[in-house]
Structure formats: structure tokens, C-alpha cells
Design a protein around this motif. Sequence first.
Motif, mmCIF file in Angstrom:
data_model
loop_
_atom_site.group_PDB
_atom_site.id
_atom_site.type_symbol
_atom_site.label_atom_id
_atom_site.label_comp_id
_atom_site.label_asym_id
_atom_site.label_seq_id
_atom_site.Cartn_x
_atom_site.Cartn_y
_atom_site.Cartn_z
ATOM 1 N N LEU A 123 -73.383 17.135 23.893
ATOM 2 C CA LEU A 123 -73.916 18.104 24.915
ATOM 3 C C LEU A 123 -74.767 19.068 24.933
ATOM 4 O O LEU A 123 -75.389 19.357 25.380
ATOM 5 C CB LEU A 123 -73.342 18.600 25.801
ATOM 6 N N VAL A 124 -74.316 19.810 23.664
ATOM 7 C CA VAL A 124 -75.191 20.937 23.656
ATOM 8 C C VAL A 124 -76.992 20.733 23.208
ATOM 9 O O VAL A 124 -77.514 22.090 23.671
ATOM 10 C CB VAL A 124 -73.988 21.491 22.608
ATOM 11 N N GLU A 125 -76.230 20.855 22.068
ATOM 12 C CA GLU A 125 -78.170 20.010 21.547
ATOM 13 C C GLU A 125 -78.857 19.476 22.990
ATOM 14 O O GLU A 125 -79.962 19.940 22.805
ATOM 15 C CB GLU A 125 -78.024 19.158 20.257
ATOM 16 N N LEU A 126 -78.467 18.385 23.619
ATOM 17 C CA LEU A 126 -79.490 17.897 24.998
ATOM 18 C C LEU A 126 -79.457 18.879 25.666
ATOM 19 O O LEU A 126 -81.019 18.819 25.773
ATOM 20 C CB LEU A 126 -78.346 16.289 25.944
ATOM 21 N N LYS A 127 -79.246 19.967 25.786
ATOM 22 C CA LYS A 127 -78.839 20.810 26.654
ATOM 23 C C LYS A 127 -80.302 22.038 26.096
ATOM 24 O O LYS A 127 -80.960 22.549 27.152
ATOM 25 C CB LYS A 127 -77.552 21.551 27.019
ATOM 26 N N LYS A 128 -79.861 22.231 24.562
ATOM 27 C CA LYS A 128 -81.154 23.479 23.905
ATOM 28 C C LYS A 128 -81.864 22.217 24.393
ATOM 29 O O LYS A 128 -82.600 23.271 24.394
ATOM 30 C CB LYS A 128 -80.659 22.987 22.696
ATOM 31 N N GLN A 129 -82.453 20.523 23.749
ATOM 32 C CA GLN A 129 -83.348 20.058 23.944
ATOM 33 C C GLN A 129 -84.186 20.544 24.898
ATOM 34 O O GLN A 129 -85.044 21.291 25.227
ATOM 35 C CB GLN A 129 -83.746 19.166 23.290
ATOM 36 N N LYS A 130 -83.842 20.501 26.205
ATOM 37 C CA LYS A 130 -83.929 20.512 27.498
ATOM 38 C C LYS A 130 -84.062 21.792 27.663
ATOM 39 O O LYS A 130 -85.869 21.926 28.137
ATOM 40 C CB LYS A 130 -82.502 19.961 28.755
ATOM 41 N N THR A 131 -83.831 22.903 27.843
ATOM 42 C CA THR A 131 -83.871 24.544 27.683
ATOM 43 C C THR A 131 -85.301 24.343 27.457
ATOM 44 O O THR A 131 -86.317 25.507 27.932
ATOM 45 C CB THR A 131 -83.283 25.447 27.175
ATOM 46 N N ILE B 140 -90.777 26.241 28.009
ATOM 47 C CA ILE B 140 -92.666 25.798 27.309
ATOM 48 C C ILE B 140 -93.289 25.853 28.915
ATOM 49 O O ILE B 140 -94.750 25.689 28.879
ATOM 50 C CB ILE B 140 -92.867 24.628 26.912
ATOM 51 N N LYS B 141 -92.929 24.502 29.580
ATOM 52 C CA LYS B 141 -93.359 23.962 30.543
ATOM 53 C C LYS B 141 -93.504 25.347 31.463
ATOM 54 O O LYS B 141 -94.719 26.008 32.546
ATOM 55 C CB LYS B 141 -93.186 23.554 31.124
ATOM 56 N N THR C 255 -96.012 21.439 24.480
ATOM 57 C CA THR C 255 -95.636 20.644 25.049
ATOM 58 C C THR C 255 -95.013 19.472 25.392
ATOM 59 O O THR C 255 -93.995 18.966 25.086
ATOM 60 C CB THR C 255 -95.837 21.278 26.962
ATOM 61 N N ARG C 256 -96.363 18.349 24.638
ATOM 62 C CA ARG C 256 -96.131 16.908 24.452
ATOM 63 C C ARG C 256 -95.034 17.227 23.699
ATOM 64 O O ARG C 256 -94.596 16.080 23.469
ATOM 65 C CB ARG C 256 -97.720 16.808 24.942
ATOM 66 N N ALA C 257 -95.475 17.663 22.930
ATOM 67 C CA ALA C 257 -94.738 17.741 21.201
ATOM 68 C C ALA C 257 -93.830 17.591 21.562
ATOM 69 O O ALA C 257 -92.419 17.001 21.068
ATOM 70 C CB ALA C 257 -95.273 17.800 19.981
ATOM 71 N N ALA C 258 -93.142 18.418 21.933
ATOM 72 C CA ALA C 258 -91.559 19.275 22.562
ATOM 73 C C ALA C 258 -91.434 17.657 23.009
ATOM 74 O O ALA C 258 -89.932 17.596 22.779
ATOM 75 C CB ALA C 258 -91.012 20.482 22.884
#
Length: 349
Positions: free
Chosen positions: A72-80, A85-86, A131-134
Motif C-alpha cells: 500500500l505504501v509503495e503504490l501510494k508513493k508511485q501514484k504521488t 510530474i503532471k 511522465t509517460r515513462a513514470a
Amino acid sequence: MKCRLPFRMDPVIEEAIIGFREARESVRSAEEELREWKAANQPLNINDPTYLELKAEVTDCRAVLAGAQQTLVELKKQKTSVELIKQQIAQITAERDLHLKRSLILVRKFPLSATSTHPSEQTLTHIRKQTRAAEKRQKQQENAQLKSETILFYYGQSQTGTIKDMLTNFDFPIPDVHRSHIFQASWDEEKFAELIRTDGLEYQNIMKNLPQNILLLHGNVESKYDRGQLLIEYVQSSQSFICRILDKRIAKEFIFLNPQPVTFGQYDGKALYFPSTSRPLIRLIQFRAIVNRLVAIERGYIQPGDYQHLIDSDEWSPEAKALIESIIDWNSKIPSDAHLYVNTVFLPE
């Protein structure tokens, strides 16, 4: 008063939250069971088999909870990271557009900050690529996590290296076996929820990306399933999930040549293989069978009266049948099969 749209959480993060809550509840339940046993068995014998078993269960549940929390922590970090960047792109694009549109009078009277804060199109293009790469990395990580959860559901434990295609029962490298949605990922989420609730059936926390809506299929099997050239139905008498070939043209087509050549025709009427007692949701399997049947009728693979038992089943109320008919726009939602017979291998006549 303006009507506000309901907040929609990212489905992957929502599933991770559900997994975390379930793991937390499992820890609570295991710890409570251990406490009750200890209270009822004093003085405590630390070598008692039951005590050791309950203690091991608590340890296992805590490990699962830790893993769910980390996910859950990792997914939230990725989303943030992607959202930041957007936001950066939106901000500098707005500043740049403002700078370009200002008249000479405004530029002289109210000068903006140094031109270095207004990036060139080349800089913006570079940031968009980042952004696309991320986003791509985030999607790959999300898919890998979802696949791991599906494997864990069906196998009861994590797998490394290879897993089995559920139709042929052959082992393949994990990337070659796909997470094949029964109710397809592109179909309406609200209709999905409505479908599993119709007729008063209750399925707690069932969403499209959860394992109960997933089969593990070789890529070539998935493509035929997604194009309505075969269906999978649940047969109550044998309590099995049976493959039916609808498009007879693929009967002699090889599914794969290695580890040994097998054709689709060899698996017509065969039951799917499951490595444990876990199964997909029967209601979803039967719904998808109806969808694929209708697609097959539309495309002339079968006759209108074929497999009529699927829709005539007592499982479906009139309301459910009406819902089924309203869910899918058959021709636009199911991929075309026009290109399927290029670069495929068939048995000789």
C-alpha cells in the motif's frame, strides 16, 4: 446547488487498502484466538502443539499484514510521483502560455520572472516523456502486484519461474501466462457491481481486478477467449469449468508448439485445471459464457439455438437477463477476429 461527482479512488490502491484491512483483521482474529487459548490453558506449556500452531498462525498473519502495508505504501508513493510530474507540466505549460500571449505593453509594465522559468517546447516534451515513462513503470508494477495476488489466490502460495496455463495444464514462464479478466477490464465498473448484486446475491469486496474475476491463461488461449471464439462454462453435475470451442476454424490451430504441439480442438469439452481449491466466481463465468455465445452467433460461429441452456438457466432471473442484454455492445466491445488467421499454424488436412 451544484451536484458534486462522487470521489473515485484509484482501483489498484482501493484493492490494496482492502487487502491491508483484511490482513489486519486476520492478525486481530489470530491474536485473539491465541489469547483465549492461553487463558484457558494455564499454566502455559510452551511446547504444546496447539500453542505452537496458534503462535505460528499469528506470526504468519503478521507477515502478511506487513507485506500488505508495504504494498500500500509503495503504490501510494508511485501514484504521488506521477501526479507531481503532471502538476509540474500543467504549471509550467500555463506559465509559458501566459508569457507567450501577453502584449508588449503588459510585458513592459508588469514583467514576468526571468525567461528561464518559461521552458521551451523541447523542455516540455522531455518532461512529458518522463511522465509517460513514470506512468508505464507504475502500470507495470501495479500489474505485477495484481498478478502475484492472483497466483497467491489460486496456488495458495507465491510461485517463481513457471505457472500452469489453466486450459492445457502445461507449465510456462510466468510472463507467458496472462491475467485474463472474465468480466473484461474495459467493461463498465458499475454494471459489474450491478451484475454480482442482482437477485440478492452478495459478494463482499469483489472488484474487476480481484482474483475471483481472473483466469490464468496462455496468451494464445486468452486471445480466443477475448474474441468470442471459445467459451468457458460451469457444469454443476461435474462441478467443473469446461471449455467449448465455438469457432470451429480454430480446432486445428496450434495453441503452441512447445513444450509439445497441441491444438485448440484437443481441449474442446475439457475441464480447466486449478492448482488448489480456489475458484473464480461462477456467476461471472456464466455471464461471460453468455456474452461469448452471443458474439459467436453474431459472427456465424454457431447457430442461434446452440448453448441456449446458458441463458435459460434458473440461475438468472428476468431482471438479471435484462441486465445481461444491456451490459455489452457486442460488436464494439469484443475485438475483431479479422486478422487472426495471419501467421498462425494449423494441422494439415
